[in-house]
Scaffold this motif. Structure first.
Motif, PDB file in Angstrom:
ATOM      1  N   GLN A 225      33.130  29.191  35.643  1.00 47.71           N
ATOM      2  CA  GLN A 225      33.600  28.556  34.415  1.00 47.71           C
ATOM      3  C   GLN A 225      32.959  29.202  33.182  1.00 47.71           C
ATOM      4  OE1 GLN A 225      32.146  24.547  33.319  1.00 47.71           O
ATOM      5  NE2 GLN A 225      34.300  23.933  33.272  1.00 47.71           N
ATOM      6  N   SER A 226      31.653  29.456  33.235  1.00 51.23           N
ATOM      7  CA  SER A 226      30.962  30.105  32.121  1.00 51.23           C
ATOM      8  C   SER A 226      31.513  31.500  31.869  1.00 51.23           C
ATOM      9  CB  SER A 226      29.459  30.187  32.408  1.00 51.23           C
ATOM     10  OG  SER A 226      28.896  28.902  32.500  1.00 51.23           O
ATOM     11  N   ASN A 227      31.890  32.174  32.942  1.00 53.62           N
ATOM     12  CA  ASN A 227      32.487  33.500  32.809  1.00 53.62           C
ATOM     13  C   ASN A 227      33.835  33.426  32.088  1.00 53.62           C
ATOM     14  OD1 ASN A 227      34.444  35.583  34.791  1.00 53.62           O
ATOM     15  ND2 ASN A 227      32.833  36.434  33.502  1.00 53.62           N
ATOM     16  N   ARG A 228      34.632  32.439  32.429  1.00 55.38           N
ATOM     17  CA  ARG A 228      35.920  32.263  31.735  1.00 55.38           C
ATOM     18  C   ARG A 228      35.686  31.950  30.256  1.00 55.38           C
ATOM     19  NH1 ARG A 228      37.101  29.613  36.674  1.00 55.38           N
ATOM     20  NH2 ARG A 228      36.643  27.566  35.766  1.00 55.38           N
ATOM     21  N   ALA A 259      31.541  44.244  29.300  1.00 53.05           N
ATOM     22  CA  ALA A 259      31.417  44.894  30.607  1.00 53.05           C
ATOM     23  C   ALA A 259      30.805  43.931  31.624  1.00 53.05           C
ATOM     24  CB  ALA A 259      30.562  46.152  30.486  1.00 53.05           C
ATOM     25  N   ARG A 260      29.792  43.167  31.222  1.00 49.28           N
ATOM     26  CA  ARG A 260      29.168  42.204  32.136  1.00 49.28           C
ATOM     27  C   ARG A 260      30.153  41.132  32.560  1.00 49.28           C
ATOM     28  NH1 ARG A 260      25.010  42.516  28.307  1.00 49.28           N
ATOM     29  NH2 ARG A 260      25.537  40.453  27.463  1.00 49.28           N
ATOM     30  N   GLU A 261      30.846  40.546  31.578  1.00 51.37           N
ATOM     31  CA  GLU A 261      31.764  39.454  31.907  1.00 51.37           C
ATOM     32  C   GLU A 261      32.928  39.944  32.765  1.00 51.37           C
ATOM     33  OE1 GLU A 261      31.023  36.459  31.454  1.00 51.37           O
ATOM     34  OE2 GLU A 261      29.449  36.547  29.939  1.00 51.37           O
ATOM     35  N   GLN A 262      33.436  41.120  32.469  1.00 49.21           N
ATOM     36  CA  GLN A 262      34.530  41.665  33.271  1.00 49.21           C
ATOM     37  C   GLN A 262      34.073  41.981  34.695  1.00 49.21           C
ATOM     38  OE1 GLN A 262      35.807  44.955  30.767  1.00 49.21           O
ATOM     39  NE2 GLN A 262      37.476  43.716  29.895  1.00 49.21           N
ATOM     40  N   PHE A 263      32.829  42.455  34.812  1.00 51.94           N
ATOM     41  CA  PHE A 263      32.284  42.733  36.146  1.00 51.94           C
ATOM     42  C   PHE A 263      32.163  41.439  36.959  1.00 51.94           C
ATOM     43  CE2 PHE A 263      28.526  42.643  38.857  1.00 51.94           C
ATOM     44  CZ  PHE A 263      28.847  43.628  39.778  1.00 51.94           C
ATOM     45  N   ILE A 264      31.616  40.393  36.351  1.00 53.48           N
ATOM     46  CA  ILE A 264      31.458  39.113  37.056  1.00 53.48           C
ATOM     47  C   ILE A 264      32.818  38.584  37.504  1.00 53.48           C
ATOM     48  CG2 ILE A 264      30.775  36.695  36.776  1.00 53.48           C
ATOM     49  CD1 ILE A 264      28.581  37.730  34.829  1.00 53.48           C
ATOM     50  N   LEU A 279      32.587  47.754  43.614  1.00 47.43           N
ATOM     51  CA  LEU A 279      32.199  47.277  42.294  1.00 47.43           C
ATOM     52  C   LEU A 279      30.688  47.378  42.101  1.00 47.43           C
ATOM     53  CD1 LEU A 279      34.441  44.089  42.029  1.00 47.43           C
ATOM     54  CD2 LEU A 279      34.530  46.049  40.480  1.00 47.43           C
ATOM     55  N   LEU A 280      29.946  47.022  43.122  1.00 45.95           N
ATOM     56  CA  LEU A 280      28.487  47.081  43.053  1.00 45.95           C
ATOM     57  C   LEU A 280      28.000  48.492  42.752  1.00 45.95           C
ATOM     58  CD1 LEU A 280      25.677  45.782  43.529  1.00 45.95           C
ATOM     59  CD2 LEU A 280      25.956  46.346  45.961  1.00 45.95           C
ATOM     60  N   VAL A 281      28.580  49.461  43.414  1.00 47.66           N
ATOM     61  CA  VAL A 281      28.136  50.852  43.258  1.00 47.66           C
ATOM     62  C   VAL A 281      28.724  51.493  42.002  1.00 47.66           C
ATOM     63  CG1 VAL A 281      28.218  53.151  44.312  1.00 47.66           C
ATOM     64  CG2 VAL A 281      27.810  51.134  45.743  1.00 47.66           C
ATOM     65  N   GLY A 282      29.960  51.159  41.674  1.00 46.72           N
ATOM     66  CA  GLY A 282      30.657  51.889  40.623  1.00 46.72           C
ATOM     67  C   GLY A 282      30.487  51.365  39.217  1.00 46.72           C
ATOM     68  N   SER A 283      29.989  50.145  39.045  1.00 47.50           N
ATOM     69  CA  SER A 283      29.917  49.560  37.693  1.00 47.50           C
ATOM     70  C   SER A 283      28.597  49.928  37.028  1.00 47.50           C
ATOM     71  CB  SER A 283      30.086  48.035  37.774  1.00 47.50           C
ATOM     72  OG  SER A 283      31.302  47.702  38.412  1.00 47.50           O
ATOM     73  N   ARG A 284      28.434  51.190  36.713  1.00 48.99           N
ATOM     74  CA  ARG A 284      27.163  51.699  36.189  1.00 48.99           C
ATOM     75  C   ARG A 284      26.860  51.224  34.775  1.00 48.99           C
ATOM     76  NH1 ARG A 284      25.456  56.030  39.368  1.00 48.99           N
ATOM     77  NH2 ARG A 284      26.177  55.605  41.510  1.00 48.99           N
ATOM     78  N   ASP A 285      27.851  50.684  34.078  1.00 44.14           N
ATOM     79  CA  ASP A 285      27.604  50.191  32.721  1.00 44.14           C
ATOM     80  C   ASP A 285      27.042  48.778  32.714  1.00 44.14           C
ATOM     81  OD1 ASP A 285      29.967  49.249  33.758  1.00 44.14           O
ATOM     82  OD2 ASP A 285      31.115  49.407  31.898  1.00 44.14           O
ATOM     83  N   LYS A 287      23.844  46.316  34.321  1.00 39.00           N
ATOM     84  CA  LYS A 287      22.508  46.442  34.901  1.00 39.00           C
ATOM     85  C   LYS A 287      22.523  46.153  36.398  1.00 39.00           C
ATOM     86  CE  LYS A 287      19.850  45.429  30.718  1.00 39.00           C
ATOM     87  NZ  LYS A 287      18.841  44.520  30.089  1.00 39.00           N
ATOM     88  N   LEU A 288      21.707  46.917  37.143  1.00 36.68           N
ATOM     89  CA  LEU A 288      21.700  46.822  38.596  1.00 36.68           C
ATOM     90  C   LEU A 288      21.309  45.427  39.070  1.00 36.68           C
ATOM     91  CD1 LEU A 288      21.936  48.134  41.378  1.00 36.68           C
ATOM     92  CD2 LEU A 288      19.551  48.903  41.136  1.00 36.68           C
ATOM     93  N   GLY A 289      20.338  44.809  38.412  1.00 32.90           N
ATOM     94  CA  GLY A 289      19.915  43.476  38.831  1.00 32.90           C
ATOM     95  C   GLY A 289      21.051  42.476  38.797  1.00 32.90           C
ATOM     96  N   LEU A 290      21.840  42.494  37.732  1.00 33.75           N
ATOM     97  CA  LEU A 290      22.980  41.588  37.636  1.00 33.75           C
ATOM     98  C   LEU A 290      24.020  41.914  38.699  1.00 33.75           C
ATOM     99  CD1 LEU A 290      24.521  39.338  36.096  1.00 33.75           C
ATOM    100  CD2 LEU A 290      25.541  41.156  34.720  1.00 33.75           C
ATOM    101  N   ARG A 291      24.253  43.195  38.933  1.00 33.81           N
ATOM    102  CA  ARG A 291      25.236  43.580  39.951  1.00 33.81           C
ATOM    103  C   ARG A 291      24.839  43.054  41.328  1.00 33.81           C
ATOM    104  NH1 ARG A 291      25.611  49.736  39.901  1.00 33.81           N
ATOM    105  NH2 ARG A 291      23.914  49.784  38.379  1.00 33.81           N
ATOM    106  N   LEU A 292      23.553  43.178  41.648  1.00 32.19           N
ATOM    107  CA  LEU A 292      23.085  42.712  42.952  1.00 32.19           C
ATOM    108  C   LEU A 292      23.203  41.188  43.079  1.00 32.19           C
ATOM    109  CD1 LEU A 292      19.931  44.983  43.372  1.00 32.19           C
ATOM    110  CD2 LEU A 292      22.009  45.045  44.775  1.00 32.19           C
ATOM    111  N   ARG A 293      22.807  40.469  42.038  1.00 31.06           N
ATOM    112  CA  ARG A 293      22.894  39.008  42.091  1.00 31.06           C
ATOM    113  C   ARG A 293      24.328  38.548  42.263  1.00 31.06           C
ATOM    114  NH1 ARG A 293      19.573  39.268  37.677  1.00 31.06           N
ATOM    115  NH2 ARG A 293      21.180  38.404  36.286  1.00 31.06           N
TER     116      ARG A 293
END
Length: 319
Positions: A225-228, A259-264, A279-285, A287-293
């Motif tokens: 919901q927060s992402n929307r 970029a963060r919101e679109q990734f989530i 997505l985890l590997v390719g979204s270099r824009d 931060k890695l910590g957010l991608r992993l979480r």
């Protein structure tokens, strides 16, 4: 005064009484229920029954839930006044709120498009505590000021000029809050100022309270919901920036957040582990910590269940 409520049947009568007690005239008060599932609308009707005071009062409700941004925009189109006071269904306005804000606006030559007052912290029982003073808005003169240090705001203590809707139009549906949207509109127009008087009693434990989660499923639902909400706010800010002639600057400024919101959004909507891994590997824009979480939340949310269970135990033992 635009008094909005959603599932606030226990607090709305106090909010309405404070609106009816305003000393300023002439004042139009629009009381609106955003399709509550409880007795909010009935409580609204009961609160104005027999009112014969000086203000023009109307009560209405939406047939479907609009959300804060669309709801306020809808009421702004209905209202007749030059100034639009935002009022939340669980807060209370001091009797002199409208009078003092109008006086401030006139002292500034009717130039400001947003006036923000201070607030008094009020607990759920109605007891008033400390003085709350949001960021001083007089120092914000440009988009660069806003982008360099976004102000801390409480939209329930804001007043807008009608000009903000005449220039930018209604807010798009979907945003959780209107405060940053409207303050940026004002900064890009006639300006925003602060009136350092606690003219709104801001109730703790309202719709803006910090959520506690009993399960991973609840947490993930809230994250989505927060992402929307985040994507909707970004779309609104970009549209308003285009109208103001700074569209490219806004795109550059908001690129990391977008970029963060679109990734989530993409991670939770992905079909299967393979797509999430790409997505985890390719979204270099991002931060890695957010991608992993986000990968873990979307792929194996049970990893977080022990932590939520432990927090519940700590809260229970702390009572």
């Amino acid at each position: 005064m635009l008094l909005i409520a959603y599932n606030q049947d226990r607090q709305i009568a106090d909010a309405i009484r404070s609106a009816l007690a305003q000393t300023y005239q002439p004042l139009e008060i629009i009381i609106s229920d955003d399709a509550s599932s409880d007795g909010t609308f009935a409580a609204m009707q009961a609160a104005i029954a027999g009112y014969h005071g000086p203000h023009r009062v109307s009560v209405r409700r939406n047939s479907t839930n609009q959300g804060i941004s669309a709801h306020l925009s809808q009421l702004a189109q209905m209202a007749q006044g030059e100034l639009l006071f935002v009022a939340a269904g669980d807060d209370m306005s001091a009797p002199q709120r409208c009078a003092r804000v109008v006086e401030c606006w006139l002292q500034h030559g009717r130039r400001p498009d947003l006036i923000a007052t201070d607030l008094a912290d009020m607990d759920e029982a109605g007891n008033v505590h400390e003085h709350m003073s949001p960021t001083r808005l007089d120092d914000y003169r440009s988009f660069d000021d806003w982008h360099a240090r976004r102000p801390w705001l409480v939209g329930a203590a804001h007043t807008w000029s009608r000009r903000l809707f005449e220039r930018f139009g209604p807010m798009l549906p979907g945003a959780a809050a209107e405060d940053q949207i409207m303050v940026l509109r004002a900064i890009l127009s006639g300006g925003a100022v602060s009136l350092h008087e606690p003219l709104v009693r801001y109730r703790r434990g309202g719709l803006s309270r910090k959520r506690r989660y009993n399960s991973v499923e609840e947490l993930i639902a809230r994250m989505r919901q927060s992402n929307r909400y985040g994507l909707a706010e970004l779309a609104q800010l970009q549209r308003d920036a285009e109208i103001a002639g700074i569209g490219e600057r806004m795109r550059e400024a908001m690129a990391p957040k977008l970029a963060r919101e679109q990734f989530i959004h993409a991670m939770f909507d992905a079909r299967g582990w393979g797509e999430r891994a790409r997505l985890l590997v390719g979204s270099r824009d991002v931060k890695l910590g957010l991608r992993l979480r986000m990968f873990l939340y979307a792929s194996c949310p049970a990893v977080y269940a022990p932590g939520i269970w432990l927090k519940r135990i700590v809260r229970k033992n702390g009572r």
